[in-house]
Design a protein around this motif. Structure first.
Motif, mmCIF file in Angstrom:
data_model
loop_
_atom_site.group_PDB
_atom_site.id
_atom_site.type_symbol
_atom_site.label_atom_id
_atom_site.label_comp_id
_atom_site.label_asym_id
_atom_site.label_seq_id
_atom_site.Cartn_x
_atom_site.Cartn_y
_atom_site.Cartn_z
ATOM 1 N N GLU A 48 0.830 -1.199 0.000
ATOM 2 C CA GLU A 48 0.000 0.000 0.000
ATOM 3 C C GLU A 48 0.869 1.255 0.000
ATOM 4 O O GLU A 48 0.576 2.224 -0.713
ATOM 5 N N CYS A 49 1.920 1.241 0.803
ATOM 6 C CA CYS A 49 2.829 2.396 0.846
ATOM 7 C C CYS A 49 3.440 2.662 -0.527
ATOM 8 O O CYS A 49 3.615 3.824 -0.926
ATOM 9 N N SER A 50 3.756 1.602 -1.245
ATOM 10 C CA SER A 50 4.328 1.755 -2.582
ATOM 11 C C SER A 50 3.373 2.512 -3.492
ATOM 12 O O SER A 50 3.770 3.449 -4.208
ATOM 13 N N SER A 51 2.097 2.144 -3.458
ATOM 14 C CA SER A 51 1.104 2.821 -4.295
ATOM 15 C C SER A 51 0.905 4.271 -3.852
ATOM 16 O O SER A 51 0.795 5.181 -4.690
ATOM 17 N N ILE A 52 0.851 4.497 -2.546
ATOM 18 C CA ILE A 52 0.620 5.854 -2.037
ATOM 19 C C ILE A 52 1.789 6.770 -2.395
ATOM 20 O O ILE A 52 1.588 7.914 -2.835
ATOM 21 N N LEU A 53 3.004 6.282 -2.201
ATOM 22 C CA LEU A 53 4.177 7.110 -2.509
ATOM 23 C C LEU A 53 4.216 7.469 -3.990
ATOM 24 O O LEU A 53 4.578 8.597 -4.357
ATOM 25 N N ASP A 62 6.162 12.495 -12.956
ATOM 26 C CA ASP A 62 6.863 11.586 -12.048
ATOM 27 C C ASP A 62 6.034 10.334 -11.781
ATOM 28 O O ASP A 62 6.590 9.240 -11.609
ATOM 29 N N VAL A 63 4.719 10.489 -11.735
ATOM 30 C CA VAL A 63 3.832 9.338 -11.530
ATOM 31 C C VAL A 63 4.007 8.341 -12.673
ATOM 32 O O VAL A 63 4.246 7.147 -12.456
ATOM 33 N N PHE A 64 3.903 8.822 -13.893
ATOM 34 C CA PHE A 64 3.972 7.916 -15.045
ATOM 35 C C PHE A 64 5.377 7.347 -15.244
ATOM 36 O O PHE A 64 5.534 6.203 -15.653
ATOM 37 N N ASN A 65 6.393 8.151 -14.938
ATOM 38 C CA ASN A 65 7.771 7.657 -15.058
ATOM 39 C C ASN A 65 8.107 6.625 -13.981
ATOM 40 O O ASN A 65 9.056 5.863 -14.131
ATOM 41 N N GLY A 66 7.329 6.623 -12.895
ATOM 42 C CA GLY A 66 7.592 5.693 -11.800
ATOM 43 C C GLY A 66 6.720 4.460 -11.799
ATOM 44 O O GLY A 66 6.724 3.698 -10.834
#
Length: 545
Positions: A48-53, A62-66
């Motif tokens: 969950e932390c992975s998705s939230i971060l 940055d969202v799409f690049n990550g």
């Protein structure tokens, strides 16, 4: 497949009202358990932390690049980011509620898909899905599995409606849903394939071959929507090598699937209903009572074909990926199974005893599932937040904190607010310590992966600082096994095996050089998710040569 002949839902009777009331009651009961889980879930665990971060990255770019750092295509993280922005920083209760609404939406999708296909209230599907512990617990988490199930179930209904009625509107709805389903979860690919092939098959059998070709086209559109993810998948696959195992077989996948039921009764009823749904097309085809009711045959053929192709696709996908899978991987396919079983048996819907038996079986599933669901409703998702808080209060800037195993670092990074420097075990540069798998891969091929770790530990202890290991170390009383770089001749890149060796070798190093060893229990009195139950923090101090 003539729409005007479909009369699955018969005139209102006492039994109809009982079925309707029971379906509403099941949804209300499921909602109660979900709100209870929201209250007791506690902090976010590492996935969950992975998705939230990722959702809270500085910019959309940055969202799409990550995306390669998470397990899903863009739709999931986009929706999570929008939900977080909608809450205006309202805190963890708000963002966790997103999982609740998606879970309830997935249950509601069963009813909507049943309505789309003109079925009775889907009491069996709701019972099998809403009271399955894996669907309940993991579907409620901040991951994309409930979203994927919701879209797959809706796609099942929309493709059937297009097969039955045709029309541009029905095509557009089915095509858009297929694309969204593909964008929600990489594993939805084989479920979309199963639904579209089943739709094309029933169209061919009913003499609507061109409509069947269009259904295949819907699947192709969904597949093309995934083309931009090729670089992401390549990047993700590199890190995902650490999750692979040498032999993924049908027995292993079945064990993972059946673990999610946590009830022999529920699993037995599911298996019997699944086998029955596969056999019903033959019965409808041969039975004199159904020879004039082609619709019952077409419905069961569509449903059973999708239910048969989907697990084959799941097996091929898992074999190719090399993952052993976990119970939450099967949430979307369980949704498909549930609605497919309902549609397949719908041809028997006018038989009073069949409908009574249907209610009885749904009741048995609920009774068998209540205890496991209750247990999961009181289960904390992690203790890492507690451990991180204890480390923050215990460690000073002169100390060193290591997180073991390394894959739990995401949740530690999310919750840790202390001043002590920290890293994963083995130690990596600060800019890479939160990257978990990708940061660890070079260490697995190194001849001396723990050299930097030992140097940092020695420097810290010689200078009067302490070493705090979150998760602890394997206490070694004898010389640990020799280090063999990846790929290992026996277990390849399987990271859990390397972690054991690192833990033993570091434990042996500390036995030889630390003057004092102290175990600090993580303060928790609640049942915890076994995938992130941090029980101890081991503290070492003093140095001896």
């Amino acid at each position: 497949m003539q729409p005007e002949k479909v009369k699955t839902v018969i005139a209102p009777t006492r039994l109809c009202r009982v079925e309707l009331f029971f379906a509403v009651f099941l949804i209300a009961l499921a909602a109660f358990f979900h709100f209870l889980l929201q209250k007791n879930a506690g902090a976010f665990w590492r996935d969950e932390c992975s998705s939230i971060l990722l959702a809270r990255a500085k910019s959309w770019s940055d969202v799409f690049n990550g995306l390669f750092t998470d397990s899903f295509p863009a739709l999931w993280v986009v929706l999570l980011r929008l939900w977080d922005l909608l809450g205006g920083g309202s805190g963890e209760v708000w963002i966790r509620s997103f999982g609740l609404w998606l879970s309830m939406g997935a249950i509601a999708s069963l009813w909507y898909a049943a309505k789309t296909a003109r079925l009775l209230p889907p009491v069996l599907a709701i019972a099998l899905i809403a009271f399955n512990p894996a669907v309940f617990y993991w579907g409620d988490s901040l991951r994309a599995y409930a979203l994927a199930m919701l879209l797959v179930v809706l796609l099942f209904g929309f493709v059937w409606r297009f097969c039955e009625e045709g029309g541009l509107k029905n095509f557009v709805i089915a095509a858009v849903t297929a694309i969204l389903a593909a964008q929600s979860n990489y594993q939805s690919s084989y479920l979309i394939l199963a639904i579209c092939v089943a739709g094309a098959l029933v169209c061919a059998v009913s003499g609507r071959r061109w409509r069947g070709v269009i259904v295949i086209g819907i699947g192709i559109l969904a597949a093309f929507s995934m083309v931009p993810y090729r670089p992401v998948i390549v990047q993700y696959s590199e890190s995902a090598k650490l999750l692979t195992i040498p032999d993924v077989n049908a027995a292993l996948l079945w064990n993972r699937f059946s673990e999610g039921f946590d009830s022999t009764i529920s699993l037995s009823i599911f298996v019997e209903l699944y086998v029955l749904s596969l056999a019903l097309p033959v019965y409808y085809r041969l039975s004199r009572a159904h020879q004039q009711n082609r619709d019952a045959f077409h419905r069961s053929l569509y449903a059973s074909s999708a239910a048969l192709i989907a697990p084959i696709g799941c097996y091929v996908f898992a074999r190719k990926a090399g993952f052993s899978t976990q119970s939450w991987y099967y949430i979307p396919i369980l949704g498909l199974f549930g609605i497919a079983i309902e549609m397949s048996i719908s041809g028997l819907g006018e038989r009073l005893r069949v409908r009574q038996l249907r209610l009885l079986l749904a009741g048995l599933v609920v009774v068998a599932g209540v205890a496991p669901v209750w247990k999961h409703a009181h289960m904390r998702r992690t203790t890492m937040d507690i451990a991180a808080d204890q480390v923050s209060k215990t460690a000073s800037a002169d100390d060193l904190v290591l997180v073991n195993p390394f894959w739990e670092v995401v949740s530690f990074q999310y919750y840790y607010k202390g001043n002590a420097p920290w890293s994963i075990l083995p130690v990596v540069p600060d800019e890479e310590r939160g990257r978990s798998f990708s940061a660890t891969m070079p260490l697995m091929t190194s001849r001396e992966p723990l050299k930097t770790t030992y140097e940092r530990i020695e420097k810290t202890l010689r200078n009067g600082g302490k070493l705090l290991v979150v998760g602890g170390l394997q206490r070694a009383t004898t010389v640990p096994p020799e280090w063999i770089p990846a790929p290992h001749p026996d277990y390849g890149w399987q990271s859990s095996e390397f972690v054991k060796v690192w833990s033993m070798q570091t434990g042996w190093f500390m036995e030889q050089h630390a003057l004092e060893r102290k175990v600090l229990p993580v303060d928790n009195n609640q049942r915890v998710n076994r995938f992130e139950d941090v029980e101890t923090i081991v503290i070492f101090s003093g140095w001896k040569d």
